[in-house]
Design a protein around this motif. Sequence first.
Motif, PDB file in Angstrom:
ATOM      1  N   ALA A 357      19.893  33.423   7.017  1.00 44.98           N
ATOM      2  CA  ALA A 357      20.587  34.269   6.040  1.00 44.98           C
ATOM      3  C   ALA A 357      21.908  34.737   6.627  1.00 44.98           C
ATOM      4  CB  ALA A 357      19.724  35.471   5.686  1.00 44.98           C
ATOM      5  N   PHE A 359      23.245  37.469   5.707  1.00 43.63           N
ATOM      6  CA  PHE A 359      23.358  38.900   5.398  1.00 43.63           C
ATOM      7  C   PHE A 359      22.052  39.615   5.711  1.00 43.63           C
ATOM      8  CE2 PHE A 359      22.717  36.137   1.712  1.00 43.63           C
ATOM      9  CZ  PHE A 359      21.408  36.457   1.388  1.00 43.63           C
ATOM     10  N   GLU A 362      18.003  40.276   8.853  1.00 46.78           N
ATOM     11  CA  GLU A 362      17.641  39.151   9.719  1.00 46.78           C
ATOM     12  C   GLU A 362      18.752  38.123   9.839  1.00 46.78           C
ATOM     13  OE1 GLU A 362      13.866  37.748   8.280  1.00 46.78           O
ATOM     14  OE2 GLU A 362      12.804  39.494   9.085  1.00 46.78           O
ATOM     15  N   GLN A 363      19.980  38.544   9.678  1.00 48.88           N
ATOM     16  CA  GLN A 363      21.081  37.569   9.700  1.00 48.88           C
ATOM     17  C   GLN A 363      21.242  36.891  11.056  1.00 48.88           C
ATOM     18  OE1 GLN A 363      25.188  39.710   9.907  1.00 48.88           O
ATOM     19  NE2 GLN A 363      23.908  40.988   8.615  1.00 48.88           N
ATOM     20  N   MET A 364      20.695  37.483  12.128  1.00 51.56           N
ATOM     21  CA  MET A 364      20.783  36.835  13.435  1.00 51.56           C
ATOM     22  C   MET A 364      19.518  36.031  13.753  1.00 51.56           C
ATOM     23  SD  MET A 364      23.821  37.699  14.358  1.00 51.56           S
ATOM     24  CE  MET A 364      24.028  37.399  16.124  1.00 51.56           C
TER      25      MET A 364
END
Lengths: 633, 633, 633
Positions: A357, A359, A362-364
């Motif tokens: 994702a 955004f 959990e974007q990382m």
Amino acid sequence: MKLGVCYYPEHWPEERWPIDARMMREAGLSRVRIGEFAWSRIEPEPGQFEWAGLDRAIDLLHSEGLEIILGTPTATPPKWLVDSMPEMVALDRDGKPRSFGSRRHYCFSHQGYREQCARITEALATRYGDHPAVVSWQTDNEYGCHDTVQSFSVAARDGFRDWLADRYRTIDALNAAWGNVFWSMEYRSFNEIELPNLTVTEANPSHWLAFRRFSSDQVIAFNRLQVEILRKHSPGRDITHNAMGFYAGYDHFALGEELDVLGWDSYPLGFLETFRFSEADKITYARTGHPDIAAFHHDLYRGCARNGRWSVLEQQPGPVNWARNNPAPHDGMVNLWTMEAAAHGAEMLCYFRWRQAAFAQEQMHAGLLRPNGEPAPALHEAKQSATDLKSINPDSAPDKHAAIIFSYESEWITQIQPQGQDLSAIWAAFSCYSALRENGLNVDFVRPGAALDGYGIAVVPCLPVVSPELVKSLAAFKGQIVLGPRTGSKTADLTIPKNLAPGLLQELIPLTVTRSESLRPGLVHDGDGWRLTRWLDHIEGNAKPDLVCRDGTIASWKHENVRYCAGWPEGSLIREVLARTLAQTSLPVQELPTGLRCVTHASGRYWFNYGPGTANAGEEILPPAGWTFEQFS
Amino acid sequence: MKLGVCYYPEHWPEERWPIDARMMREAGLSRVRIGEFAWSRIEPEPGQFEWAGLDRAIDLLHSEGLEIILGTPTATPPKWLVDSMPEMVALDRDGKPRSFGSRRHYCFSHQGYREQCARITEALATRYGDHPAVVSWQTDNEYGCHDTVQSFSVAARDGFRDWLADRYRTIDALNAAWGNVFWSMEYRSFNEIELPNLTVTEANPSHWLAFRRFSSDQVIAFNRLQVEILRKHSPGRDITHNAMGFYAGYDHFALGEELDVLGWDSYPLGFLETFRFSEADKITYARTGHPDIAAFHHDLYRGCARNGRWSVLEQQPGPVNWARNNPAPHDGMVNLWTMEAAAHGAEMLCYFRWRQAAFAQEQMHAGLLRPNGEPAPALHEAKQSATDLKSINPDSAPDKHAAIIFSYESEWITQIQPQGQDLSAIWAAFSCYSALRENGLNVDFVRPGAALDGYGIAVVPCLPVVSPELVKSLAAFKGQIVLGPRTGSKTADLTIPKNLAPGLLQELIPLTVTRSESLRPGLVHDGDGWRLTRWLDHIEGNAKPDLVCRDGTIASWKHENVRYCAGWPEGSLIREVLARTLAQTSLPVQELPTGLRCVTHASGRYWFNYGPGTANAGEEILPPAGWTFEQFS
Amino acid sequence: MKLGVCYYPEHWPEERWPIDARMMREAGLSRVRIGEFAWSRIEPEPGQFEWAGLDRAIDLLHSEGLEIILGTPTATPPKWLVDSMPEMVALDRDGKPRSFGSRRHYCFSHQGYREQCARITEALATRYGDHPAVVSWQTDNEYGCHDTVQSFSVAARDGFRDWLADRYRTIDALNAAWGNVFWSMEYRSFNEIELPNLTVTEANPSHWLAFRRFSSDQVIAFNRLQVEILRKHSPGRDITHNAMGFYAGYDHFALGEELDVLGWDSYPLGFLETFRFSEADKITYARTGHPDIAAFHHDLYRGCARNGRWSVLEQQPGPVNWARNNPAPHDGMVNLWTMEAAAHGAEMLCYFRWRQAAFAQEQMHAGLLRPNGEPAPALHEAKQSATDLKSINPDSAPDKHAAIIFSYESEWITQIQPQGQDLSAIWAAFSCYSALRENGLNVDFVRPGAALDGYGIAVVPCLPVVSPELVKSLAAFKGQIVLGPRTGSKTADLTIPKNLAPGLLQELIPLTVTRSESLRPGLVHDGDGWRLTRWLDHIEGNAKPDLVCRDGTIASWKHENVRYCAGWPEGSLIREVLARTLAQTSLPVQELPTGLRCVTHASGRYWFNYGPGTANAGEEILPPAGWTFEQFS
Ligand SMILES: [Zn+2]
Ligand SMILES: [Zn+2]
Ligand SMILES: [Zn+2]
């Protein structure tokens, strides 16, 4: 084993969906898990359902031949729902509300929220229950994640009072069972009982244990409500749920009973970093994971599953975002982890997630695709795994070698009453598991009281509450038995049995634990190449010393086929005790080099190299992150 | 010294009572402490007393010739009482209620609860006040345990305002005394003053010190209410209370004034594990306790007691349940601890507890009996002690050698305003105590201002507030005087005296502390075989350098019979300063080997070996955990 | 550079004032900062102003020729004001009120309190706005001290909703920008949005970043209200505020825009002890401070100031009271710190404080005078500095060598989403700063997008959000450029840019970060004399490897004049990368011995020795704590 992936069509433009579906198929994936966080899209306003998007997503995936695991979205109730009954959120141990803004913002005991969950589940089940693509349902998501099983709300308190009245019938029975006379904690009615938080010093451990049992039961009841609706409207589909790693907040044997397939979420690198591994291990295995992390849970949840049907519902594909440090897996590890799940008997493995994702929280967290939609390294390893599974796809379970007997309430008890720093039943089980696997053996986790036929050794690492059924099954067992400390030391209400520890197990081994001491790290009793640490049971009775420290301290006792380990079952002590015990079995013991592990089936043996160097695996030399299958001739 | 035991007849079936009583007597015990947690049995419903059980227990114990210490049950008010006035519980520093479910769930300032305590005490005192078996009363149990002295409730706030108005008379006087102008903290009336918690950064230290004094006074007033009732209805009985280890939550000198005998609860292994000993010491002394732990408190509480009458009301008999790790005492230690209490002049020692409870919070706490009623190892050592005490029972106090001058407000001040990491007045006192005892000396703790006749040395480890009475007593003292840093550095309101530190003590030694620095661990000034650590006072004046570091830093100053130690009084520095000072006295100094300690009486010397090896004690060689009495010829 | 001092006439008897004023003048001080905590004296009752005291103090100081910096007292509202609107206090992250009793007990968003601040500022400004002695105003005191920028109150929540509505216009825009679909966090209106605390697990990072921006904006708006009043009633006076060390709670570039002179409070020893320096450094530099602590902030705040006008509003003169340990400065350090501020271009330096208070929270904080009014050592060093400044008083700024590009939101982002343990943008900047200064260079901090003319090197240590203006300024720059990891990795809403990191900077260097991993301490990739630690970006593209680890891991990449450092910019890696880069510039690079630093002006070079030994500085040998000015011939 089938391969799948977790996918969130609502996160991406609809024009991308066909590309994603095609790429999934081309990668050899056959299953997609969707929907578990989509409530605000399905029902954007109270009672107003918007099905069109999900309809099209399901049809599109179906059109590529993908099978769907559809999640109920009850882990993420929308803001309007929470605002309509703000008291539905859990309270933390300090009494603070655990509010909207992330996920799991609900109290399992809140009846109003349960009704809402039934309503949304019913809506989903009636709409998609007989859709040909939908082959499985997942209830909610990761029960207990972010420490959400225990809630200290009014709903929980009221539920707890009812639960106690059901269990104890009279308040006098409860007062007697808990020993409430101790500090004038006697109640006159169930309605006087509070939750065990916010007390001046620790509450009665019996009070805590009851609350832990109640809290676990609430999870099971919450889940059952959805299961019943799903079974009714979507017959023939497997119902599953995704458990977590090193997590014992509820009784997974009990949840397993309710489901068709028990799933779990496997993040070996995140778990290594997060949990109690040594600093050295955290560095050595930073990019492979400790060799027993995934295997331990594969075997544990296979044991918890009703008919041994289990899967990996989320598989780490790259760096995650939630550990303190988040390294990338060594090249090959995603493939290795996949194949090890297969070797342990998983029926499916889903990577989490399809596309990283761009955004939100959990974007990382890596996916099979980068945030921009291009392939990430894990996609290639997933593909490789699909290919590998075409030639090597075990349809058997691993051979029966060793059984570890474990219960979740054991862990609750060691948390409630550790008596020594960080001493924990589930970590005792992990230590025993590691020691057995280092000897090249397969390990099954067995519910206390289940039959032990076919095993060469049964290990009970730390099981304070022992039932007559367990005694019976152990008495009937012809193999070697190892009992760890604290086993049999408590009644079901967390009091001390009249005949002292090991309680009912005195039928098996003639000894009494007359005194237990916990030893701080560094306070040791040396043996010959091993050392007793952290715990020491003083023993009387007719059992014979089995293993003696240089200073005369007796580290383990023996009577016929039963050993009692008087020190904490960890490190070199448990290795020594198990080595001595295994020598008395006909199991195919082989001491493996550091970092190498195997799983043995009737047809051959799977080898996995988690170590930093090459390793000899049967005839083959495995590179780091290498695996192989050695066919038996 | 008499021996006794803590007993909870309400925990056991009545048919067992005669066996217990007989076994106590046979073990040589003559006293039994009972009743302090039994409120829910005595008064199971509001106003409904059930005396029959306690009547029978007391008569039964009496029939075996046992003398009874009867406790008031006010540490454990029953649920119905708390429910009748929920605001009686304390609030913690964060404002959270400290609720029912364990013990000590009350606020000392709550007038309604005080009335309830008077009512139950009156009921007990009128029923048993003249019972021939009842020789002593214990008020409540362990005031302050679980950090319960300070409460941040409305009752405490209102009480604090009244207390301040009594003390300062006008709000202007308070504003001036505290320097409230500093950050516009000036009040217009006492009713504007809040408790010092929940401020943005630390509250005014004068505010905190006043609150600590108020909180201590509340304990004394709470206790006095019971004492007055007991004295009225049970004349001639000793009134006692059990203090704790390394605990300074209230002024124990003030409590001592109110009681006939000051008791304390001695758990050497639990304290070693819990408090600030080095990792190495925590392992070396894991099964014996650091050699000064019990002795320090014996001597401290003897000093706090009105007429020097003191006892051990709870003695550790085996592993406890409440420390992070809970090892078992070395064989012989229960006997050694008992005899050391006798050597220091205790008039009684009670083991805690008779029989290990099989249930509730302390089920892992050892007793003289195992949970099943059979003898635990400590019973044999108690018996041995009873025998030993028949031949060796000191009726004298230890000889007068060294005096340590200590006040509880010193510890409050170093907690409120540590200025350097972990620097604490009570631990400074402990370090001085250890150094003196390592030199083979007896140590008395003396209230500031009391006469110092008969001592060879007087040590003031860290006493920020110095009274004219103390200056007078020191000026009259002919022996050697050692003053530690921060002594005399504050007024009674915790401000800096006009003439700077050491304030009034400038009458004794002509120096001024012009600057104080605290030094992080590792930042040291080396001397010759010693080092200055953690603190450095810069000095001006006419005193002479006494001890100088290699870099020229002056570590201690001297003028006539007075030394001022400019570094923190700990480790090798205080050992060196005291060694130099002792060399100028005629005290019977002898440097003892590690782990060996002695207590000298007119008639002979008691030796105690806490070390891991044998030790030469006078003519005798003591094994580990060994003790002996060397009769003077 | 002028010298001044912070003075609290209200703390001392009026008869002392003339002595103080005379001593100040005699010490060479020309400025006095007063008034910032005096609200309860100025307005002891609501609406009743008592000006006489302050009138006399100002006139008295004026009569000695001292210039006055007058503070608004809004950091310490009196009790009567807080009682009149209790909801004006901030709530902490747990929802607890941060109550009266110390200072800064207010919420920046509370409109009622803002009105009160306007009222008191107006009262002060009208009374003293044209007083000839008043040359400067300070607004409030240390915005954000004690973690006070973020408040979780109702006032903040309501203000946040308005702020969001202004920024995003529609709720759909906000939902899309934040990716609220992720966990069904979609809102239907701005009034559904809560503050991001008290969520079950972390809130959406976009939510947090918006709240951090809002909170910073509240500080700026709060400050502006006072600035507008002061400008109106006191034209021609400089308006200033005192920033703090290692503090990024609000955007100091934005505050700098509002002020005439940006001040800061320099406590090198307190900061060394408090912040993340190594244990070894905390001991080596215990009495001098790490050589870059003060300089870093001088250069940073010079960069934040509107026209480069800055000052030190508080200078540590001796031991402070607020660090964990509080040693005294080495003799000479107060003079050295003073001269280093001058070398970096400060226009004024005020010592904090004139006379050590004998009471309240800071009674252990040294001043130029002792509590008894006699000179403390710092008074002599202040005098010496006044003398030194007569001969050596730089009126130029340091030469332009290196620029570091930094933004406050970078630090917010690394706090919100660290991804690896303790990784922080401001500390990355500090590491780069240190490495440049160890090479003998001057460093300027530059706001992203500002022109870079005149610099030889521009370093962007860690700047997740990159604007088109920054790309433009870098593209126009002819010197060497070093980009650190995470730079360009986020959009302004804290999501991942479509083209992945480094986002817009791909215009400068042809690479894409395809994967980032964080590495726990100890997990390293060795180079030749350096090592990559804590972070590793995996790169694709046409940039060339610049620096390669022994195992082949690429530590930095290069394209034309741009380098991208793939490891965390700290320690030996950033030293190596910068050394290679500097070799390609014509800057006056010289590797300095440990502890030595210099500042180069057109006319000469200032040398400062923070090390424990002597150091060669140009032609001179400097003792510890020594400084010199090397005139260029
Ligand atoms: Zn989770
Ligand atoms: Zn206690
Ligand atoms: Zn501050």
